[in-house]
Enzyme design. Structure first.
Site, PDB file in Angstrom:
ATOM      1  CD  GLU A   1      -2.909  -1.178   2.341  1.00 34.91           C
ATOM      2  OE1 GLU A   1      -2.780  -0.342   3.253  1.00 34.91           O
ATOM      3  OE2 GLU A   1      -3.828  -2.023   2.328  1.00 34.91           O
TER       4      GLU A   1
ATOM      5  CG  ASN B   1      -0.615  -7.066  -1.406  1.00 35.47           C
ATOM      6  OD1 ASN B   1      -1.173  -7.717  -2.288  1.00 35.47           O
ATOM      7  ND2 ASN B   1      -1.138  -6.886  -0.194  1.00 35.47           N
TER       8      ASN B   1
ATOM      9  CG  HIS C   1      -9.778  -5.639   0.557  1.00 37.35           C
ATOM     10  ND1 HIS C   1     -10.137  -6.747   1.290  1.00 37.35           N
ATOM     11  CD2 HIS C   1      -8.453  -5.448   0.777  1.00 37.35           C
ATOM     12  CE1 HIS C   1      -9.068  -7.204   1.936  1.00 37.35           C
ATOM     13  NE2 HIS C   1      -8.034  -6.438   1.634  1.00 37.35           N
TER      14      HIS C   1
ATOM     15  CD  GLU D   1      -4.677  -7.901   1.655  1.00 40.04           C
ATOM     16  OE1 GLU D   1      -5.549  -7.157   2.168  1.00 40.04           O
ATOM     17  OE2 GLU D   1      -3.458  -7.686   1.767  1.00 40.04           O
TER      18      GLU D   1
ATOM     19  CG  ASP E   1     -12.841  -8.660   1.490  1.00 42.76           C
ATOM     20  OD1 ASP E   1     -12.719  -7.688   0.723  1.00 42.76           O
ATOM     21  OD2 ASP E   1     -12.392  -8.659   2.653  1.00 42.76           O
TER      22      ASP E   1
HETATM   23  C1  XIL Z   1      -6.458  -6.339   8.220  1.00 39.44           C
HETATM   24  C2  XIL Z   1      -6.759  -7.521   9.131  1.00 39.44           C
HETATM   25  O1  XIL Z   1      -7.627  -8.424   8.465  1.00 39.44           O
HETATM   26  C3  XIL Z   1      -7.416  -7.025  10.404  1.00 39.44           C
HETATM   27  O2  XIL Z   1      -7.579  -8.101  11.330  1.00 39.44           O
HETATM   28  C4  XIL Z   1      -6.552  -5.936  11.037  1.00 39.44           C
HETATM   29  O3  XIL Z   1      -7.216  -5.401  12.167  1.00 39.44           O
HETATM   30  C5  XIL Z   1      -6.262  -4.832  10.041  1.00 39.44           C
HETATM   31  O4  XIL Z   1      -5.670  -5.388   8.888  1.00 39.44           O
HETATM   32  N1  XIL Z   1      -5.078  -4.611   3.613  1.00 39.44           N
HETATM   33  C6  XIL Z   1      -4.076  -5.434   4.075  1.00 39.44           C
HETATM   34  C7  XIL Z   1      -4.328  -6.324   5.243  1.00 39.44           C
HETATM   35  O5  XIL Z   1      -3.010  -5.520   3.454  1.00 39.44           O
HETATM   36  O6  XIL Z   1      -3.173  -6.512   6.030  1.00 39.44           O
HETATM   37  C8  XIL Z   1      -5.456  -5.805   6.093  1.00 39.44           C
HETATM   38  O7  XIL Z   1      -5.743  -6.795   7.086  1.00 39.44           O
HETATM   39  C9  XIL Z   1      -6.677  -5.499   5.254  1.00 39.44           C
HETATM   40  C10 XIL Z   1      -6.355  -4.433   4.240  1.00 39.44           C
END
Ligand code: XIL
Length: 311
Positions: A127, A168, A204, A232, A234
């Site tokens: 990020e 990432n 996401h 990641e 969802d």
């Molecule tokens: C999130 C976790 O799922 C949570 O449990 C934590 O509180 C915050 O981080 N992008 C990422 C992940 O790269 O590491 C994040 O994970 C979600 C967003």
């Protein structure tokens, strides 16, 4: 019938899930985690706040627990993440600017060294860009400068020559200002010999909003000579769930799986945990949730069937 992991493996890819240590006391949850997926990502416990909570004091117990569970299930592990503007310990903010590069290298060297040979990928930097494609003004950007990303990749390669090294980020699934900036960085790294092997698209996503350019975007990164992983995934909706939303969500998951399947260098897909019981979404996006392929009672949703049938 075969698992998501087995179907993905037959296509030369993985289908994985994130998990987190507190969930591992939930036996029915662990049973599905252990059987359905052929890849695991620790959702939290490889992050800097867990692995180096005090300067120079490294702590790997929780991450090791996830790695050994994965090994016992013949699952690969994605390492997540070495350098990120979030979830790092407060002491990092107090490091004098002139010392932060050394501190960052030391962190990367220790963590990637500890897990050497045990992770297939590292999310080396997470990020680092804003939506408009400029660099995020993190403590690393402010105190080290643009070079911190390349330096992190060099340190990771030296510490673990076998792990594939990933950049990432989120909102880089489709073509746009942010993915253009990542694309330009990868192009530059390739030209300069900076060791990058892959781009992780977090994905996401929002219901009904899978970017139409996703396959084309994956393809253009592959053409630069890097792998792509959906890291990641969802797909969140406004709560409550209903049949219409579940059907849309299934279609959305199918579109993401198909975009990855269409590109040889898209190596796999990871959901950001597999059940709504343990999704991070409701705590961060109030009123939204139900983003994953299993419901909070560990029952399969239409999204599961769509993924299964697409793979
Ligand atoms: C999130 C976790 O799922 C949570 O449990 C934590 O509180 C915050 O981080 N992008 C990422 C992940 O790269 O590491 C994040 O994970 C979600 C967003």
């Amino acid at each position: 019938s075969a698992t998501l992991g087995q179907h993905a493996a037959a296509r030369g890819k993985y289908f994985g899930s994130a998990t987190d240590n507190p969930e591992l006391t939930d036996a029915p949850y662990v049973s599905i985690l252990s059987s359905e997926f052929n890849q695991i990502t620790p959702g939290n416990t490889m992050k800097w706040q867990f692995t180096e909570p005090q300067q120079g004091q490294f702590s790997y117990g929780q991450a090791d627990t996830v790695v050994s569970l994965a090994r016992s299930n013949n699952q690969s592990v994605r390492g997540h993440t070495l350098v990120w503007h979030s979830q790092y310990p407060g002491w990092v903010d107090s490091v004098p600017a002139s010392q932060l590069l050394g501190v960052m290298r030391n962190h990367v060297t220790n963590v990637a060294g500890h897990f050497q040979g045990q992770v297939i990928h590292w999310d080396v930097v997470n990020e680092a860009f804003e939506e408009n494609g400029t660099r995020r003004q993190s403590v690393f950007q402010r105190n080290i400068g643009d070079s911190y990303i390349a330096e992190a990749f060099r340190a990771a390669r030296a510490a673990d020559p076998t792990a594939k090294l990933y950049y990432n980020d989120y909102n880089i699934e489709g073509i746009g200002a942010k993915s253009d900036a990542v694309y330009a960085m990868v192009q530059q790294f390739k030209a300069q010999g900076v060791p990058i092997d892959g781009v992780g698209m977090q994905a996401h996503l929002i219901l009904g909003q899978v970017p139409s350019s996703m396959q084309q975007n994956i393809q253009r990164f592959a053409a630069l000579g890097v792998d792509v992983a959906i890291t990641e995934l969802d797909i969140r909706m406004n709560l409550p769930r209903d049949t219409t939303k579940d059907t849309q969500q299934a279609n959305d998951y199918r579109a993401v799986v198909n975009a990855c399947l269409a590109v040889t260098r898209c190596v796999g897909i990871t959901v950001w945990d597999y059940t709504d019981k343990y999704s991070w979404i409701p705590s961060v996006f109030p009123g939204q949730g139900a983003a994953l392929p299993y419901d909070e009672n560990l029952n399969k949703k239409p999204a599961y069937t769509a993924i299964h049938d697409a793979l």
